[in-house]
Write a protein that holds these residues in place. Sequence first.
Motif, mmCIF file in Angstrom:
data_model
loop_
_atom_site.group_PDB
_atom_site.id
_atom_site.type_symbol
_atom_site.label_atom_id
_atom_site.label_comp_id
_atom_site.label_asym_id
_atom_site.label_seq_id
_atom_site.Cartn_x
_atom_site.Cartn_y
_atom_site.Cartn_z
ATOM 1 N N VAL A 19 53.256 23.295 38.546
ATOM 2 C CA VAL A 19 53.867 21.996 39.200
ATOM 3 C C VAL A 19 54.903 21.288 37.828
ATOM 4 C CG1 VAL A 19 53.333 20.214 40.519
ATOM 5 C CG2 VAL A 19 51.746 21.704 40.396
ATOM 6 N N HIS A 20 56.355 20.962 38.521
ATOM 7 C CA HIS A 20 57.607 19.902 38.654
ATOM 8 C C HIS A 20 57.010 18.553 38.809
ATOM 9 C CE1 HIS A 20 60.816 17.934 37.072
ATOM 10 N NE2 HIS A 20 61.014 17.675 37.999
ATOM 11 N N TRP A 21 56.476 17.566 37.321
ATOM 12 C CA TRP A 21 57.076 16.269 38.290
ATOM 13 C C TRP A 21 57.750 15.141 38.273
ATOM 14 C CZ3 TRP A 21 51.624 17.384 40.327
ATOM 15 C CH2 TRP A 21 51.086 17.683 39.378
ATOM 16 N N HIS A 22 58.418 15.690 39.874
ATOM 17 C CA HIS A 22 59.502 14.906 39.567
ATOM 18 C C HIS A 22 60.132 13.471 39.761
ATOM 19 C CE1 HIS A 22 63.631 15.659 42.105
ATOM 20 N NE2 HIS A 22 63.279 14.277 42.051
ATOM 21 N N GLY A 23 60.580 13.662 38.129
ATOM 22 C CA GLY A 23 60.697 11.911 38.344
ATOM 23 C C GLY A 23 59.708 11.119 37.345
ATOM 24 N N LEU A 24 58.853 12.018 37.115
ATOM 25 C CA LEU A 24 57.418 10.945 35.722
ATOM 26 C C LEU A 24 58.314 11.356 34.434
ATOM 27 C CD1 LEU A 24 54.711 11.697 37.402
ATOM 28 C CD2 LEU A 24 55.513 9.840 37.149
ATOM 29 N N ILE A 25 58.410 10.632 33.494
ATOM 30 C CA ILE A 25 58.674 10.131 32.433
ATOM 31 C C ILE A 25 57.959 11.215 31.764
ATOM 32 C CG2 ILE A 25 59.393 9.025 30.255
ATOM 33 C CD1 ILE A 25 61.537 9.074 32.487
ATOM 34 N N LEU A 26 57.606 12.058 31.410
ATOM 35 C CA LEU A 26 56.555 12.855 30.380
ATOM 36 C C LEU A 26 56.503 13.945 29.230
ATOM 37 C CD1 LEU A 26 56.914 15.134 31.763
ATOM 38 C CD2 LEU A 26 55.041 14.876 33.280
ATOM 39 N N PRO A 27 55.784 14.206 28.475
ATOM 40 C CA PRO A 27 55.871 14.953 27.606
ATOM 41 C C PRO A 27 56.579 16.057 27.952
ATOM 42 C CG PRO A 27 53.916 14.201 27.317
ATOM 43 C CD PRO A 27 54.299 14.446 28.573
ATOM 44 N N SER A 28 57.823 17.329 27.568
ATOM 45 C CA SER A 28 58.054 18.055 27.279
ATOM 46 C C SER A 28 57.197 19.586 28.342
ATOM 47 C CB SER A 28 59.289 18.987 26.385
ATOM 48 O OG SER A 28 60.040 19.658 26.369
ATOM 49 N N GLY A 29 56.287 19.652 26.917
ATOM 50 C CA GLY A 29 55.995 20.727 27.532
ATOM 51 C C GLY A 29 54.941 20.153 29.088
ATOM 52 N N MET A 30 54.580 18.910 29.453
ATOM 53 C CA MET A 30 53.781 19.034 30.531
ATOM 54 C C MET A 30 55.234 19.184 31.836
ATOM 55 S SD MET A 30 50.997 18.671 30.583
ATOM 56 C CE MET A 30 50.097 18.571 28.607
ATOM 57 N N ASP A 31 56.478 19.321 31.962
ATOM 58 C CA ASP A 31 57.478 19.209 32.703
ATOM 59 C C ASP A 31 57.349 20.288 34.285
ATOM 60 O OD1 ASP A 31 60.150 17.998 33.924
ATOM 61 O OD2 ASP A 31 61.032 18.995 33.052
ATOM 62 N N GLY A 32 56.120 21.495 34.040
ATOM 63 C CA GLY A 32 56.261 22.274 35.085
ATOM 64 C C GLY A 32 57.591 23.365 35.176
ATOM 65 N N VAL A 33 58.258 23.583 34.199
ATOM 66 C CA VAL A 33 59.603 24.505 34.464
ATOM 67 C C VAL A 33 59.174 25.908 33.717
ATOM 68 C CG1 VAL A 33 62.058 25.093 34.125
ATOM 69 C CG2 VAL A 33 61.706 22.216 34.132
ATOM 70 N N VAL A 34 58.589 27.046 34.642
ATOM 71 C CA VAL A 34 58.058 27.339 34.136
ATOM 72 C C VAL A 34 59.241 28.739 32.878
ATOM 73 C CG1 VAL A 34 58.147 30.849 35.292
ATOM 74 C CG2 VAL A 34 57.101 28.243 36.062
ATOM 75 N N GLY A 35 58.667 28.750 31.946
ATOM 76 C CA GLY A 35 59.481 29.973 31.040
ATOM 77 C C GLY A 35 59.967 28.955 30.353
ATOM 78 N N SER A 50 58.871 24.866 30.215
ATOM 79 C CA SER A 50 58.047 24.025 29.828
ATOM 80 C C SER A 50 56.562 24.532 29.053
ATOM 81 C CB SER A 50 57.460 23.203 30.783
ATOM 82 O OG SER A 50 58.609 22.407 31.445
ATOM 83 N N HIS A 51 56.928 25.795 30.122
ATOM 84 C CA HIS A 51 55.024 26.444 29.914
ATOM 85 C C HIS A 51 55.510 27.779 30.026
ATOM 86 C CE1 HIS A 51 53.906 25.206 33.855
ATOM 87 N NE2 HIS A 51 54.073 24.368 33.256
ATOM 88 N N PRO A 52 54.945 28.424 30.229
ATOM 89 C CA PRO A 52 54.176 30.116 30.734
ATOM 90 C C PRO A 52 53.519 29.623 32.403
ATOM 91 C CG PRO A 52 52.412 29.867 28.918
ATOM 92 C CD PRO A 52 53.357 28.788 29.549
ATOM 93 N N GLY A 53 53.986 30.546 33.719
ATOM 94 C CA GLY A 53 54.303 30.499 34.765
ATOM 95 C C GLY A 53 52.459 30.466 34.946
ATOM 96 N N ILE A 54 51.569 29.089 35.755
ATOM 97 C CA ILE A 54 50.556 30.146 36.322
ATOM 98 C C ILE A 54 49.863 31.201 36.591
ATOM 99 C CG2 ILE A 54 48.104 29.014 36.948
ATOM 100 C CD1 ILE A 54 49.786 26.085 36.732
ATOM 101 N N PRO A 55 49.324 31.481 35.932
ATOM 102 C CA PRO A 55 48.483 33.543 37.032
ATOM 103 C C PRO A 55 48.010 32.653 38.191
ATOM 104 C CG PRO A 55 48.508 33.600 34.662
ATOM 105 C CD PRO A 55 48.931 32.233 34.671
ATOM 106 N N PRO A 56 47.847 33.883 38.687
ATOM 107 C CA PRO A 56 47.021 33.567 40.115
ATOM 108 C C PRO A 56 45.563 33.914 39.801
ATOM 109 C CG PRO A 56 49.171 35.396 40.716
ATOM 110 C CD PRO A 56 49.232 35.303 39.649
ATOM 111 N N ASN A 57 45.080 33.092 39.869
ATOM 112 C CA ASN A 57 43.359 32.901 40.174
ATOM 113 C C ASN A 57 43.411 32.462 37.995
ATOM 114 O OD1 ASN A 57 42.744 33.955 42.120
ATOM 115 N ND2 ASN A 57 43.089 36.281 41.978
ATOM 116 N N LYS A 58 44.158 31.637 37.725
ATOM 117 C CA LYS A 58 44.120 30.439 36.197
ATOM 118 C C LYS A 58 44.638 29.222 37.421
ATOM 119 C CE LYS A 58 43.010 34.555 34.006
ATOM 120 N NZ LYS A 58 42.068 34.508 33.360
ATOM 121 N N THR A 59 43.878 28.700 35.887
ATOM 122 C CA THR A 59 43.709 27.417 36.367
ATOM 123 C C THR A 59 44.176 26.888 34.504
ATOM 124 O OG1 THR A 59 42.166 26.746 37.985
ATOM 125 C CG2 THR A 59 42.348 24.634 36.550
ATOM 126 N N PHE A 60 45.670 25.457 35.309
ATOM 127 C CA PHE A 60 46.304 24.979 34.199
ATOM 128 C C PHE A 60 46.333 23.251 34.122
ATOM 129 C CE2 PHE A 60 47.692 29.109 32.575
ATOM 130 C CZ PHE A 60 49.050 28.887 32.347
#
Length: 452
Positions: free
Chosen positions: A129-145, A147-157
Motif C-alpha cells: 500500500v502506497h499512501w499517496h500524498g502523505l509525508i512519512l518515512p521512506s520505509g513506509m511508502d509502499g513501493v515494493v522492492g 520501500s520494503h519487500p512485497g507483502i506475500p499472500p496470506n501475510k500481514t504487514f
Amino acid sequence: MINRRQLLGAGAAGAALVSSQAWGKTTNMGLPEAAQMDSAATAITPRPSSGPDYNPVVTLNGWTLPYRMNNGVKEFHLVAEPVERELADGMIAHLWGYNGQSTGPTIEAVEGDRIRIYVTNKLPEATSVHWHGLILPSGMDGVVGLSHPGIPPNKTFVYEFDLIKSGTFMYHPHADEMTQMAMGMMGMFVVHPKDPTFMPVDRDFLIMLNAFDIDPGTYVPRIMTMTDFNLWTWNSRIFPDIDPLVVNRGDRVRVRVGNLTMTNHPIHMHGYDFKVTCTDGGWVPESAQWPEVSIDIPVGAMRAYEFTADHLGDWAIHCHKSHHTMNAMGHDVPTFIGVNKTELTKKIRTFQPDYMPMGTAGMGDMGKMSMELPDNTIPMMNGWGKHGPIEMGGMFSVVKVREGIGADDYSDPGWYENPPGEQAYEWTGELPEFATNNSPKTILTPKPTSKG
C-alpha cells in the motif's frame, strides 16, 4: 456488514499473526477487527465522541474504515482481497479491493495522530500500500522492492507513522499496479485539521474516479486496456445508481474528488460557481483560491472545491468528457446519423423480428429504449428524472439542494418541484422577426490603424 449509523470504533482480537517483516513494535493485543462491507449504500459516520471534533466525510456509495485506540495509537486493519462489487443494479464486477469492496473504505484520522495500519494480503500475488500524498518515512511508502519487500499472500504487514499534515490523500498498491489498480485496488485517506475551526464545512462529500473495461456479459476487467475503457464510475458505481449529494439550503459544502484512472476528468457542476480549496499537496490559501464551474482532475491527483448551497433545485454534477457519462460504451459502433434504414430494417426483421434500428437521428432514443441486453451489463443510458430520461450514465449524479434537510440527513428527497414561472416551456405563439444588419458598411472586426 456494519450498520450505517454504527459508531466506527471497536475492535477484537484478530485471526492472523503480524509478519516478522513488519516494522516497529506493536503491543500484543492481536489485530484490530477487519470490518467488512457488502452493501453499495452510502454509510454515514457519526461525529467523534472524543478527541478533536470534525465533520466526517460522506463517501458516496461507500463507507469509513473503523479503528480502535491502542495506547494512544489509532489502529486500522485493511484486507486486500478479491471482491464482488455491484457497479449498478443488475451488474456485478469481480474485482480486487479492500475489506469487501472496491473502491476500498475511506480512512479518516486527525492531523497529529499516530496511526498503525495492519495490511493483510488475501490476493494470489504480493501487494503493498502506497499512501499517496502523505509525508512519512521512506520505509513506509509502499513501493515494493524500494520501500520494503512485497507483502506475500496470506501475510500481514504493519505501516506506522504520524500524520503531520491535514488534507485529502489516496491509497493504492505500488506492486504489479497495472493489474492491481485496473482490478480496482484504491481508496481515499482524509486527514482532518486538528483545529476544528480551520476550513469547517457542513457537508463533506468524497468521490474516487475510476474506470473499467468489462465486456458485456463478463465480470472481470481487462487489465491490459490503456485507453478504451467502457465503464466510467464514481466510487465504482455507475449512474443512475450513484447516490445524490443531498444538502440543506445554506450549507457550506465541500466536494473532494480523487482520480486514479488513466485520463483526466473535468468535473462540472451546474447551478453554482465554486472555489478550489485543496489539492493533494495541501490546502489552498484563501488569497490563492480560484473560482470555477468545472475543475479538471489530473491523473493521480485530488482536487477539493467548496460552495455555499444558496440555490434550491436538482443540479447535475458530471464529468464533461461526453463519453464518460455513457455506460457500456462500444468503440466499434458505426455512426448512422442521417442514414435512412427503413428498407434495411424490413429485411433484417424477416429473420430478426425484434430488431430496432438505432442512431439514425442521434443516440437520444437509447434513453427510452428497453431492449434486451446480455447478462451482467447495463444500457448506455439508464437514468430517469422527473421529466423523462436524463440520457446520461457513468460519471454523473445530482446535487439536491432543499430547505429543511437535517444536519445528519442524507436520504434522497426526491425530485425538485420547480416553482411556477421557473421552468422552461414550449412556445406555441408566433415567433418575432429577428433583426438583421445587411448594411455593407457594417464592420464586424475593427481594422488595424496604420501609424505615421
